[in-house]
Design an enzyme around this catalytic site. Structure first.
Site, short mmCIF file in Angstrom:
data_model
loop_
_atom_site.label_atom_id
_atom_site.label_comp_id
_atom_site.label_asym_id
_atom_site.label_seq_id
_atom_site.Cartn_x
_atom_site.Cartn_y
_atom_site.Cartn_z
N HIS A 584 40.83 80.26 44.42
CA HIS A 584 40.73 78.81 44.28
C HIS A 584 40.81 78.39 42.81
CE1 HIS A 584 38.12 74.94 44.78
NE2 HIS A 584 39.40 74.65 44.61
N HIS A 589 43.71 75.95 40.16
CA HIS A 589 43.28 75.06 39.08
C HIS A 589 43.76 75.53 37.71
CE1 HIS A 589 40.28 72.30 41.05
NE2 HIS A 589 40.37 73.23 42.00
N HIS A 775 46.26 74.69 47.38
CA HIS A 775 44.93 74.20 46.99
C HIS A 775 44.20 73.59 48.18
CE1 HIS A 775 42.05 71.17 45.43
NE2 HIS A 775 41.66 72.21 44.73
#
Length: 924
Positions: A584, A589, A775
């Site tokens: 994640h 990100h 995502h």
């Protein structure tokens, strides 16, 4: 005047009623050399009569180029006598978005600006032509114009207000390509769009979606370009300087502390996670550089800390972290995040009070966990409204009550994992199903060799031989031998051995943290579902001859059942950490931030690739900055809630060494993990070895839709590889993304080249996939699956008891109590639940895949607008197909008694924690 209206667009105001507009002939050197274009010039009325309006009208045609201009035949040129240009007015309509709620200072500034506007401190506009003035050799410009009616409209409470300005241009001005705005008010304003009306080409659209700062903060005028896309070599002569200067301004000079009003994009290492000024326990290593490779983040320029010159000083909440002004959350997103964040404070504060009253922090039973949803923390503890009045933010409580449904906001929402079957989490088939249809469906791999082999250095970590043996699993393989099961692609593994083992000594030395490095073997049974058949639990080798590995198999009696549940909980804890820190945070990100920074620094707003990427970059820099401030920082939420504690980000950095951009696209990732093989006869050219793999089968539909849309887009602007190789902005963007943004991996030979349309399509499809669908699949299931802590404990506090351990008897006498004491405490659980609830929530202004702001005018290329509508239609078709699959009883991993449907890749969603919806960007 009919012809005048036809040529000039119908909305001009002429200064000389006795004159008439004609056509100025010039060559369009931008896209089609030799093509004749027209600009408005003056013709006398008797000339007009001689020419005949019918002949003029016949000469006007629409060009194939996306730029809409008039053109006439060459024989007509001989008949047109050019006279002195005249001045005429065009109208600018600016759409400004108001704030819903203002603080006292903002209200005061608004009133001051309304007054100042009346005495000349106003908003000034200047229009730029695509052409160079032959006399001055500078871009053609209009006269300066002032925005009208600001003071009159300053008290309007509507969400959007339209302001107008009349701009004087001469009849040889040409097509407008840019506009500058000087804001002489005290306060910034948010400009959505500008439309210029009155030119022959029709309305000219300027998508802005940007804050325009006051000259007291930024003295230079802001420039906005029309929606017409241009590759660098196609840039009209009148816009070249503005294009280059705007990019130079966005790059900045790499010096100084950034102000919140700045629009400067630059790079830095992650040297702001620790806070050495608070003490040694808050010291954290800097991430990024030769010692600990990591992607780069947005530079803030803050001064060093007092005690370590290499660590950047901290900005603690509620003070804001710098991100470029246009990257900050818009109001509805900011309010939703603020409400959620403060809701977490409420949920944390109350359990803290409980913890201070009660000396026992553990859950007393599963019913106490259930009460968090049914009764709520407040009701459970008998705390009355007077407690709420003592909280520092009573207005918030009121707001939360108002926004709650049924007044249950101070209770936790029931997670979806409990909604269909309260006991599903205990079952082995559900434990296995979540590896392909849960919040982390990207760790499972096909087992290629048995026993599994470690890649760690045995000289450093001792014997790394697996304890797994054929006898552990052969009884669960439906009569097959292990070798037969391997050859039939029936064995799969989730292997966290190498991820965790290097850190276990340090993790297990932390107070209240206990962890193994786990391996879990799954068998794909004939029904198409997975079943766990063995779990290996590894510890670092303490002493020669000591047991450091243990294998737990499915239970045969009551005692082994509880040991099996504890082993699965440790697997889930490993999985929760790897999911959050690697798949994640790192892979969606952190790894996309360099591509976003480089896009703003190297791609002009008029570059077609910038226009393509724009919605997929929204809010990412802001949410990543908030993460550095509150989530991944020293003693932040991640360290408090996950087993690795202070070593969380070091685990993330260790995984970055094996990160490969060329394998981040979905098909490449599935092949890398061995769960798919290439097969041209199958949909998407891949055969899934787990046929009913909801994440993969839904994801491939979205991947292909993105890829088709991107390929159409790329081929529109790049007819051959020379256009790609010679696009200096495009090449600078990609080179900087690698050489600066991912500097620590810049010498790797796996980076894709950028030499042709296929290369560019692959790179862009991967970035858009990571920002949107990947995502979404990894983020929005966090509360639905993790909000019930026994299903996915983010940390564990006890190892499995051994028969020789003193605590074995306490486990034997009350295994439920031992199990609950191994899970996070009441305080840790409620804190974690509040945070993942916030992170799983869609804001009201979320923009989903297949949607764009200003859908018809984000680009001036009508072919691309039409192609985007086709992409949107395909996304809607995919949504219907996902709904159909979730009702197909033959797909047992997404349909069945008590089975949750797989909706994490269903494209649309309403606001809230819905366990569905694919936003365009990494925005939470």
């Amino acid at each position: 005047m009919a012809l005048a209206k036809e040529i000039m667009g119908g909305s001009i105001m002429m200064d000389k009623s006795s004159s008439f507009f004609g056509l100025n002939i010039l060559k369009d050197t931008n896209q089609n050399p030799g093509r004749l274009c027209v600009n408005p010039v003056l013709i006398s009325l008797d000339q007009k009569r001689r020419l005949g309006s019918s002949k003029l009208r016949k000469g006007v045609r629409r060009t194939k180029s996306p730029m809409v201009v008039a053109a006439i035949s060459e024989d007509l040129v001989k008949l047109v006598r050019v006279e002195k240009p005249v001045t005429f007015k065009v109208r600018a309509v600016l759409t400004v978005r108001n704030k819903n709620k203002e603080d006292l200072t903002e209200t005061l500034f608004r009133k001051l600006d309304a007054f100042a506007d009346q005495i000349g401190r106003s908003v000034v506009l200047e229009l730029y032509s695509n052409e160079i003035d032959p006399k001055t050799r500078a871009p053609k410009k209009s006269k300066e114009a002032v925005l009208k009616d600001w003071s009159k409209k300053s008290n309007l409470k509507t969400e959007r207000v339209n302001y107008t300005a009349d701009i004087l241009v001469d009849s040889e001005f040409g097509v407008p390509g840019a506009i500058t705005i000087t804001n002489k008010h005290q306060k910034e304003f948010f400009l959505e769009t500008i439309i210029i009306e009155g030119f022959a080409c029709g309305p000219v659209h300027f998508p802005c979606n940007s804050w325009v700062q006051s000259t007291k903060d930024h003295s230079k005028p802001r420039v906005f370009f029309s929606n017409q896309p241009y590759l660098p070599h196609e840039t009209p002569a009148g816009l070249k300087y503005l294009r280059d200067q705007e990019l130079k301004d966005l790059r900045g000079d790499g010096e100084g502390v950034r102000k919140l009003s700045d629009r400067i994009y630059d790079y830095d290492v992650y040297n702001d996670l620790g806070n050495p000024d608070r003490g040694n326990e808050f010291v954290r290593p800097s991430l990024g550089g030769d010692k600990i490779p990591y992607p780069r983040r947005c530079r803030t320029g803050r001064v060093p800390s007092d005690t370590d010159i290499l660590t950047e000083s901290r900005v603690e909440k509620p003070l804001p972290m710098y991100v470029p002004r246009d990257e900050q959350f818009e109001e509805s997103k900011a309010n939703a995040f603020s409400t959620g964040r403060l809701k977490a404070v409420l949920h944390n504060l109350l359990p803290s009070i409980v913890a201070s009253i009660s000396k026992k922090h553990d859950f007393k039973g599963f019913s106490q966990i259930d009460s968090l949803y049914s009764e709520g923390v407040l009701l459970k503890l008998g705390l009355q409204d007077d407690l709420l009045k003592k909280l520092p933010l009573p207005n918030l409580v009121t707001r939360l009550h108002e926004s709650s449904q049924g007044g249950g906001l101070l209770k936790y929402d029931t997670p979806k994992i409990l909604s269909k079957d309260k006991f599903a989490w205990l079952r082995d088939d559900e434990f296995a199903r979540q590896t392909i249809a849960g919040v982390n469906p990207v760790s499972i791999e096909r087992l290629q060799v048995f026993p599994p082999v470690s890649q760690l250095d045995p000289g450093k970590y001792g014997s790394l031989e697996s304890a797994l043996r054929e006898e552990h699993i052969v009884g669960h393989l439906n009569g097959m031998t292990v070798q037969q099961a391997l050859e039939a692609d029936k064995l799969f593994i989730i292997d966290y051995h190498d991820t965790y083992l290097p850190f276990l000594d340090r993790i297990n030395a932390l107070d209240g943290r206990k962890s193994y490095a786990t391996r879990t073997i799954f068998y794909l049974n004939p029904a198409g579902t997975l079943m766990p058949v063995a779990i290996e639990l590894s510890l670092p080798q303490a002493l020669p001859g000591s047991e450091s590995k243990r294998v737990v198999t499915p239970p045969a009696d009551a005692t082994s059942n509880w040991l099996w549940q504890l082993a699965k909980a440790h697997v889930c804890s490993n999985d929760a950490g790897a999911h959050q820190l690697v798949h994640h945070w790192l892979r969606t990100h952190a790894s996309t931030e360099p591509f976003i920074l480089a896009a703003h620094r190297q791609l002009s707003a008029m570059h077609p690739i910038y226009k393509l990427l724009d919605p997929h970059m929204r809010y990412t820099l802001e949410i990543n900055a908030l993460a550095r401030q509150n989530l991944i920082n020293a003693d932040g939420v991640i360290e408090q809630c996950f087993t690795p504690g202070r070593y969380c980000m070091e685990i993330s950095a260790a995984a970055y060494k094996n990160w490969r951009f060329d394998l981040e696209g979905l098909p490449a990732d599935l092949i890398r993990r061995g769960v798919a093989v290439r097969d041209p006869s199958k949909p998407h050219g891949l055969k899934l070895l787990i046929e009913d793999y909801p994440y993969a089968s839904d994801g491939l539909m979205i991947w292909e839709a993105i890829q088709t849309w991107v390929r159409t887009y790329v081929n529109r602007y790049y007819p051959d590889s020379a256009h790609i190789c010679n696009d200096r902005e495009l090449q600078a963007w990609y080179a900087e993304s690698i050489n600066v943004g991912h500097a620590d991996l810049r010498h790797e030979d796996w980076w894709p080249t950028l030499a042709n349309a296929d290369d560019l399509t692959g790179i862009l499809t991967t970035i858009i996939w990571l920002a949107s669908a990947q995502h979404a699949a990894l983020n929005f299931g966090q509360y639905p699956y993790g909000g019930y802590v026994p299903n996915r404990p983010p940390l564990m506090r006890r190892l499995l008891p051994d028969e020789n351990d003193p605590e074995y008897m306490s486990f034997h006498d009350d295994p439920q109590k031992y199990f609950l004491s191994a899970l996070p405490s009441l305080l840790q659980s409620t804190k974690y639940m509040a945070v993942v609830d916030t992170l799983s929530t869609h804001s009201p202004d979320e923009e989903y895949i297949g949607e764009r702001q200003q859908t018809d005018t984000w680009t001036g290329d009508s072919e691309i607008v039409e192609a985007f509508y086709g992409f949107s239609a395909e996304i809607q078709r995919i949504e219907k197909e996902i709904e159909k699959r979730n009702s197909d009883a033959s797909l047992k991993n997404r349909c069945g008694a008590g089975v949750l449907p797989y909706e994490l890749l269903a494209p649309s969603s309403g606001p809230g924690a819905t366990c569905r919806g694919v936003p365009n960007s990494v925005s939470i």
